[in-house]
Scaffold this motif. Structure first.
Motif, PDB file in Angstrom:
ATOM      1  N   GLU A  47      23.998 -14.069 -33.141  1.00  0.00           N
ATOM      2  CA  GLU A  47      23.190 -14.093 -32.622  1.00  0.00           C
ATOM      3  C   GLU A  47      22.985 -12.094 -32.652  1.00  0.00           C
ATOM      4  OE1 GLU A  47      20.383 -14.093 -28.759  1.00  0.00           O
ATOM      5  OE2 GLU A  47      22.247 -15.422 -28.221  1.00  0.00           O
ATOM      6  N   THR A  48      23.750 -11.351 -32.395  1.00  0.00           N
ATOM      7  CA  THR A  48      24.228  -9.910 -33.104  1.00  0.00           C
ATOM      8  C   THR A  48      24.323  -9.927 -33.985  1.00  0.00           C
ATOM      9  OG1 THR A  48      25.515  -9.779 -31.119  1.00  0.00           O
ATOM     10  CG2 THR A  48      25.512  -8.046 -32.008  1.00  0.00           C
ATOM     11  N   LEU A  49      24.813 -10.292 -35.188  1.00  0.00           N
ATOM     12  CA  LEU A  49      24.469 -10.124 -36.438  1.00  0.00           C
ATOM     13  C   LEU A  49      23.322 -10.477 -36.771  1.00  0.00           C
ATOM     14  CD1 LEU A  49      28.164 -12.273 -37.504  1.00  0.00           C
ATOM     15  CD2 LEU A  49      28.061  -9.764 -37.093  1.00  0.00           C
ATOM     16  N   VAL A  50      22.721 -11.609 -36.465  1.00  0.00           N
ATOM     17  CA  VAL A  50      21.602 -11.343 -36.965  1.00  0.00           C
ATOM     18  C   VAL A  50      20.726  -9.982 -36.518  1.00  0.00           C
ATOM     19  CG1 VAL A  50      18.713 -12.239 -36.952  1.00  0.00           C
ATOM     20  CG2 VAL A  50      21.339 -13.645 -37.260  1.00  0.00           C
ATOM     21  N   LEU A  51      20.663  -9.674 -35.768  1.00  0.00           N
ATOM     22  CA  LEU A  51      20.155  -8.159 -35.216  1.00  0.00           C
ATOM     23  C   LEU A  51      19.975  -7.232 -35.799  1.00  0.00           C
ATOM     24  CD1 LEU A  51      19.378  -9.061 -31.211  1.00  0.00           C
ATOM     25  CD2 LEU A  51      17.857  -8.887 -32.731  1.00  0.00           C
ATOM     26  N   LEU A  52      21.918  -7.534 -35.913  1.00  0.00           N
ATOM     27  CA  LEU A  52      22.234  -6.263 -36.851  1.00  0.00           C
ATOM     28  C   LEU A  52      21.853  -5.757 -38.171  1.00  0.00           C
ATOM     29  CD1 LEU A  52      25.965  -6.157 -35.811  1.00  0.00           C
ATOM     30  CD2 LEU A  52      24.707  -3.763 -35.997  1.00  0.00           C
ATOM     31  N   ARG A  53      21.469  -6.807 -38.532  1.00  0.00           N
ATOM     32  CA  ARG A  53      20.922  -6.970 -40.009  1.00  0.00           C
ATOM     33  C   ARG A  53      19.254  -6.689 -40.323  1.00  0.00           C
ATOM     34  NH1 ARG A  53      20.340  -6.688 -44.661  1.00  0.00           N
ATOM     35  NH2 ARG A  53      20.480  -7.993 -46.685  1.00  0.00           N
ATOM     36  N   ARG A  54      18.571  -7.011 -38.828  1.00  0.00           N
ATOM     37  CA  ARG A  54      17.344  -6.793 -38.869  1.00  0.00           C
ATOM     38  C   ARG A  54      17.010  -5.579 -39.318  1.00  0.00           C
ATOM     39  NH1 ARG A  54      15.601 -11.864 -35.280  1.00  0.00           N
ATOM     40  NH2 ARG A  54      15.520 -13.583 -37.365  1.00  0.00           N
ATOM     41  N   GLY A  55      18.062  -4.101 -38.585  1.00  0.00           N
ATOM     42  CA  GLY A  55      17.995  -3.527 -37.894  1.00  0.00           C
ATOM     43  C   GLY A  55      18.019  -2.684 -36.585  1.00  0.00           C
ATOM     44  N   ASP A  56      17.684  -3.721 -35.954  1.00  0.00           N
ATOM     45  CA  ASP A  56      17.351  -4.157 -34.232  1.00  0.00           C
ATOM     46  C   ASP A  56      18.453  -3.199 -33.456  1.00  0.00           C
ATOM     47  OD1 ASP A  56      15.656  -3.565 -31.689  1.00  0.00           O
ATOM     48  OD2 ASP A  56      15.587  -5.827 -31.990  1.00  0.00           O
TER      49      ASP A  56
END
Length: 379
Positions: A33-42
């Protein structure tokens, strides 16, 4: 209860364990989940680029003052703040002091604590023991790659450097690859291997064998999943463990959270798929350290960044893990495909796992509630 009263939760290391900090499979899912949020910039981290690891206090080799610590291996203090959005929506800071001499006292090299805060008011939510947060999230990020990229028939795991982080990566790999049945390990000496074997026998009795390997080559040649988790000195890349392309099994995935070295022609070829935990991190390191990032940090992705800037590697040949998770980039396409996975580690990962464990502690009534104030003396 007044509107101004602030309580927070204190969580000791036993409290953290009771609240699930050592649940590696769950940690892998949270890091995904964290890596996806990083990719989205959140997210936000320190520095003008919002990507800094934090602020570090180092010491001089010959202090002017008698009471000041002198420079030495891993002798530092560091604060690592971050905010993470999504369902987490919390901020926090990991604080630690590190000194390799701690081991002579029976203490970990680094001693970590974590302060978790409400992202809206800044009020403390929890103050917690954080050595296990740090170790488990570090191992879980490689676990995300194993979850998505390892061959389904992986049977042998290879490890170079079976220390604390090596054991954490081992737990992550075994949480995702249920069919692994043997481990090949290269340590600094026989006691190092024996400690690791005892760890495996105690925690993973289904593993049929743990075999010592004489060198890096012997590990890599035998393993479907490989990790290198060694501690290196200040000599630079010439002293990093070297892995030859010829040693790597078809279809292997190499998990690389510490210093390692490959031939540049192999890296630049289409014979290997290069994946990073978050490309934003490598851009930030390039801004901070320039061409010295790889020599100082040892993380292989920083070298890929150097090769890219030198025109020797195409940016689109490097895949962000979150793009694979979300289906924006292909994962494994055949059983012979080889992956190199560069792992840097980021404070947002600590925030994610600290938040997850804190909320579990709240739900289960774990920890000690402490009061900051009934109402502030200054407001």
């Amino acid at each position: 209860m007044s509107d101004t009263r602030i309580d927070f939760l204190y969580l000791s290391e036993p409290d953290m364990i009771a609240a699930g900090v050592t649940d590696m499979a769950r940690c892998v899912d949270v890091m995904e989940e964290t890596l996806v949020l990083l990719r989205r910039g959140d997210f936000r981290m320190a520095g003008s680029n919002a990507m800094s690891h934090g602020a570090m206090v180092n010491f001089p080799k010959e202090p002017e003052f008698d009471s000041m610590p002198a420079d030495g291996p891993d002798r530092r203090f560091m604060a690592m703040p971050a905010y993470l959005g999504g369902r987490f929506h919390t901020s926090g800071v990991k604080w630690y002091g590190s000194n390799v001499e701690n081991r002579k006292k029976g203490l970990p090299r680094s001693i970590h604590t974590f302060a978790l805060s409400d992202a809206d008011t800044g009020a403390p939510l929890a103050y917690m023991s954080a050595n296990l947060i740090s170790a488990y999230r570090t191992g879980a990020i490689p676990g995300v790659a194993v979850k998505h990229l390892a061959r389904s028939n992986a049977r042998t795991f290879g490890i170079v450097g079976p220390g604390v982080i090596g054991r954490s990566v081992t737990q992550a790999v075994l949480s995702q690859c249920k069919d692994i049945e043997e481990i090949v390990v290269n340590g600094i000496d026989q006691p190092d291997v024996d400690r690791y074997r005892a760890f495996i026998e105690e925690n993973f009795p289904h593993i049929r064998s743990v075999r010592a390997a004489a060198d890096v080559e012997a590990v890599v040649r035998q393993a479907d999943v490989v990790t290198v988790t060694v501690t290196t000195g200040e000599e630079g890349s010439s002293a990093f463990p070297f892995i030859d392309e010829e040693w790597i099994k078809p279809g292997a995935i190499l998990l690389l959270p510490t210093a390692v070295r490959f031939d540049d022609t192999f890296i630049a070829s289409d014979r290997v798929t290069k994946v990073v935990d978050s490309w934003r991190l490598y851009d930030a390191w390039a801004d901070e350290y320039g061409v010295g990032a790889y020599q100082k940090l040892g993380i292989i992705g920083t070298h890929w960044h150097d090769l890219m800037r030198a025109g020797l590697l195409e940016r689109d040949s490097i895949v962000d893990m979150a793009d694979i998770i979300e289906g924006a980039a292909p994962g494994r396409q055949n059983d012979d495909q080889i992956f190199l996975y560069s792992v840097g580690g980021m404070p947002v990962e600590d925030v994610a796992w600290a938040t997850e464990v804190y909320r579990t502690a709240l739900d289960k009534g774990i920890g000690t509630t402490l009061n900051l104030w009934e109402s502030p003396a200054l407001a």
